[in-house]
Design a protein around this motif. Structure first.
Motif, short mmCIF file in Angstrom:
data_model
loop_
_atom_site.label_atom_id
_atom_site.label_comp_id
_atom_site.label_asym_id
_atom_site.label_seq_id
_atom_site.Cartn_x
_atom_site.Cartn_y
_atom_site.Cartn_z
N LYS A 29 -6.47 -41.80 -5.18
CA LYS A 29 -6.80 -40.49 -5.72
C LYS A 29 -5.97 -39.50 -4.93
N ASP A 30 -5.29 -38.63 -5.65
CA ASP A 30 -4.43 -37.62 -5.01
C ASP A 30 -5.14 -36.27 -5.12
N TYR A 31 -4.90 -35.40 -4.17
CA TYR A 31 -5.45 -34.04 -4.22
C TYR A 31 -4.27 -33.08 -4.33
N VAL A 52 8.26 -43.07 -12.16
CA VAL A 52 9.01 -44.34 -12.04
C VAL A 52 9.27 -44.69 -10.58
N ARG A 53 8.36 -44.27 -9.74
CA ARG A 53 8.48 -44.39 -8.28
C ARG A 53 7.07 -44.42 -7.74
N MET A 54 6.94 -44.55 -6.43
CA MET A 54 5.61 -44.44 -5.84
C MET A 54 5.24 -42.96 -5.71
N GLY A 55 3.96 -42.69 -5.56
CA GLY A 55 3.51 -41.31 -5.37
C GLY A 55 3.61 -40.93 -3.90
N ASP A 56 3.66 -39.64 -3.66
CA ASP A 56 3.64 -39.14 -2.29
C ASP A 56 2.62 -38.01 -2.26
N PRO A 57 1.50 -38.11 -1.59
CA PRO A 57 1.18 -38.98 -0.45
C PRO A 57 0.42 -40.27 -0.77
N GLU A 58 0.33 -40.69 -2.04
CA GLU A 58 -0.43 -41.91 -2.31
C GLU A 58 0.14 -43.12 -1.56
N THR A 59 1.47 -43.16 -1.45
CA THR A 59 2.11 -44.29 -0.74
C THR A 59 1.56 -44.46 0.67
N ILE A 105 5.87 -48.59 -11.10
CA ILE A 105 5.41 -47.71 -12.18
C ILE A 105 4.13 -47.06 -11.65
N PHE A 106 4.14 -45.77 -11.65
CA PHE A 106 3.01 -44.99 -11.15
C PHE A 106 2.40 -44.34 -12.39
N ILE A 107 1.18 -44.75 -12.70
CA ILE A 107 0.54 -44.26 -13.93
C ILE A 107 -0.54 -43.27 -13.55
N THR A 137 0.54 -28.61 -5.67
CA THR A 137 1.49 -28.99 -4.61
C THR A 137 2.01 -30.38 -4.95
N GLY A 138 2.81 -30.94 -4.06
CA GLY A 138 3.21 -32.34 -4.23
C GLY A 138 2.04 -33.28 -3.99
N GLY A 139 1.02 -32.82 -3.31
CA GLY A 139 -0.13 -33.66 -2.98
C GLY A 139 -0.57 -33.39 -1.56
N1 GLY Z 1 1.44 -37.12 -5.52
C1 GLY Z 1 1.96 -37.04 -6.82
C2 GLY Z 1 3.34 -37.50 -6.98
O1 GLY Z 1 3.92 -38.14 -6.13
O2 GLY Z 1 3.92 -37.22 -8.02
#
Ligand code: GLY
Ligand code: AMP
Length: 424
Positions: free
Chosen positions: A217-219, A292-299, A274-276, A231-233
Motif C-alpha cells: 500500500k502506497d501513501y 512497467v517498473r517497480m514502485g517507489d517507495p513500494e520497492t 509489472i506494477f498494477i 507525491t511520488g509516494g
Molecule cells: N509509488 C508510486 C509509483 O512508484 O509510481
C-alpha cells in the motif's frame, strides 16, 4: 558477473542492497546512483536515457545484466536498443520492450489492452484537441467526481480528479488545447471514478511465466489523512492486510493471468516488472493503471521481504525459466516511511546536510534524493531517505521506523506520521 542498475532513487538503492547480497554479483555499478548506492557499489554519473553512454559503460566494464529502475528509459526503448545491438544482445535487461512499456507510456494503450483482454477496469473514452467538444459532452453523461488523465508520461502529475463539471470542462480544455502537460496531454482519457481503497500488486515476468510478488500500500498524498498534493509516494506497507487469500485469488485470475497471457498472445516482449495499481471496489479488484517498473517507495518494503537471491531471479527472467522458482518470503510486515524536503512536492531546497544516519538501528536506511559532498551526505531531491522496518504486525514495524526517523536530521525534514491510518 558484473551488474548495472539504472536510476538514482530509493528503489534503486534497494535493488543494489539486494544485488550485492548475491554471491553471483562480482561488481555492481549504479548510474547515476546516490549517496546510499555509493557506499555499496560504484556510481557512474551518466543519464539513464543516454543509451550510448550506457552502451559504452556496459562494454567497458563487462556488464552482463542491466536492471532498469525508472520508466523513462523503458518507454524510450532501452530494451530494444540492447536487443538490436550485436554486442549487447545477450545481456540480460530487466525491463520490457518499448512496445510493452506503452502500458505505462500511454494511458490509452493501457486501456485498450485492458479491454481487449477483458480485465476489469473503469469505463473510459479518449479525446484529442479535435474532439474536445465531444469530451465535454461525455463529461455531461458522467457523475462526479470526474477523472481526467493525460495520455503520456507526466511525472505522476497527469491525473486530475475534479468535483465540479465546469472545472472538469475547463481542465479538459487546458490539457488538450493549451497542452497543460505538454505533449503528454495531446490526448486525454476520461474515466469513470472508482470508489474504494487502493493497493499495488507487483509481478515479475520472463514473458511466459510469472511470480506474484508481495503486495504493498502506497501513501501518495503529502498531507496526513491523504490530503494535499500527490507525491511520488510518502511510504509503503507490505503486505496489504485486506488483500487476503480470496481477494488475491481474484486478482490472480481476473487480472494477473490475463495480463501476462495478453502479452504472450500479442507477442509483446516483456521481461521485467509489472506494477498494477488497483482499487478494491466492493469486493472486486479493478485496474487503475499499469507501470512497467517497480514502485517507489513500494520497492523499499517489498524487496526486503523477498528472500530469494535477486540476481538468480533475474537470471531466470533472462532465460525464461521463472517457472522453476519458488518465491521465499519473510512473512513479517515491512513498512517504509519516506522523509522529504520541506516544500516538496512543490519547490524545495537541496544541499542540506543529513545527520544521524549512522545512529539508526533495527531498520534499513534506503537513500533516495541524497548525494555525497566530500564525506558529507546532503539532500539532493524531494524524497530524501526511506526507513524500512520489519515486525510481526505493521503497526509495530511502523513504530520502529518512526522511532528511527527521530534520529535523522536535515533542515526542513518532513514525513507523514499517520501511515496505516486507513488499515484495520
Ligand atoms: N509509488 C508510486 C509509483 O512508484 O509510481
Ligand atoms: P494514476 O497516475 O493512473 O495512478 O492515477 C493517480 C491516482 O489517481 C491513483 O493513484 C488514484 O488514487 C487516482 N485515480 C486514478 N484513476 C482513478 C479512477 N478511475 N477512479 C478513482 N481514482 C482514480
Amino acid at each position: 558477473m558484473n551488474i548495472l542498475v539504472l536510476g538514482s532513487g530509493g528503489r534503486e538503492h534497494t535493488f543494489a542492497y539486494k544485488i550485492v547480497q548475491s554471491p553471483l554479483c562480482d561488481n555492481l555499478f549504479v548510474a547515476p546512483g546516490n549517496a546510499g548506492t555509493a557506499a555499496i557499489a560504484t556510481n557512474i554519473p551518466i543519464s539513464v536515457t543516454d543509451f550510448d553512454a550506457v552502451r559504452d559503460l556496459v562494454l567497458k566494464e563487462n556488464i552482463e545484466m542491466v536492471v532498469v529502475g525508472p520508466e523513462d528509459p523503458l518507454v524510450q526503448g532501452i530494451s530494444d536498443y540492447f536487443a538490436e545491438d550485436t554486442q549487447l544482445k545477450n545481456i540480460v535487461v530487466i525491463g520490457p520492450s518499448k512496445e510493452g512499456a506503452q502500458l505505462e507510456g500511454s494511458k490509452e494503450y493501457a486501456k485498450e489492452f485492458l479491454f481487449r483482454h477483458h480485465i476489469p477496469t473503469a469505463a473510459y473514452q479518449s479525446f484529442t484537441a479535435a474532439t474536445v467538444e465531444d469530451g465535454k459532452q461525455f463529461l455531461e453523461t458522467l457523475n462526479p467526481p470526474y477523472v481526467l488523465k493525460a495520455d503520456g508520461l507526466a511525472a505522476g502529475k497527469g491525473v486530475l480528479i475534479l468535483q465540479d463539471i465546469k472545472e472538469a470542462k475547463t481542465e479538459l480544455e487546458n490539457m488538450l488545447t493549451n497542452k497543460k502537460f505538454g505533449a503528454a496531454s495531446e490526448k486525454v482519457v476520461i474515466e469513470e471514478f472508482l470508489d474504494g481503497i487502493e493497493l499495488s500488486v507487483f509481478v515479475l515476468t520472463d514473458g511466459k511465466n510469472y511470480l506474484t510478488l508481495p503486495t504493498a500500500k502506497d501513501y501518495k498524498r503529502i498531507g496526513e489523512g491523504d490530503t494535499g498534493l500527490n507525491t511520488g509516494g510518502m511510504g509503503a506497507i507490505s503486505p496489504v492486510p485486506f488483500a487476503d487469500k480470496a481477494f488475491m485469488n481474484k486478482i490472480e485470475e481476473q487480472i494477473i493471468k490475463p495480463t501476462v497471457d495478453g502479452l504472450v498472445k500479442e507477442n509483446i516482449d516483456y521481461k521485467g516488472f509489472i506494477f498494477i495499481g488497483l482499487i478494491k471496489v466492493g469486493n472486486d479488484p479493478k485496474v487503475i493503471e499499469y507501470n512497467v517498473r517497480m514502485g517507489d517507495p513500494e520497492t523499499e518494503a517489498v524487496l526486503p521481504r523477498i528472500q530469494n537471491d535477486l540476481v538468480q531471479l533475474f537470471r531466470h527472467v533472462g532465460d525464461q525459466s521463472l517457472d522453476s522458482v519458488d518465491l521465499e518470503l519473510d512473512d513479517r510486515s515491512a513498512t517504509t516511511v519516506m522523509t522529504v524536503s520541506g516544500g516538496y512536492p512543490e519547490s524545495y531546497e537541496k544541499g542540506k546536510e543529513i545527520t544521524g544516519i549512522d545512529t539508526i538501528s533495527d531498520s534499513i536506511v534506503f537513500h533516495a534524493g541524497t548525494k555525497l559532498e566530500g564525506d558529507t551526505v546532503v539532500t539532493n531531491g524531494g524524497r530524501v531517505i526511506a526507513i524500512t522496518s520489519f515486525d510481526e504486525d505493521f503497526r509495530q514495524a511502523l513504530k520502529k521506523s518512526y522511532q528511527n526517523i527521530e534520529k535523522l536530521h536535515f533542515d526542513k525534514m518532513y514525513y507523514r506520521k499517520d501511515l496505516g491510518f486507513d488499515l484495520a
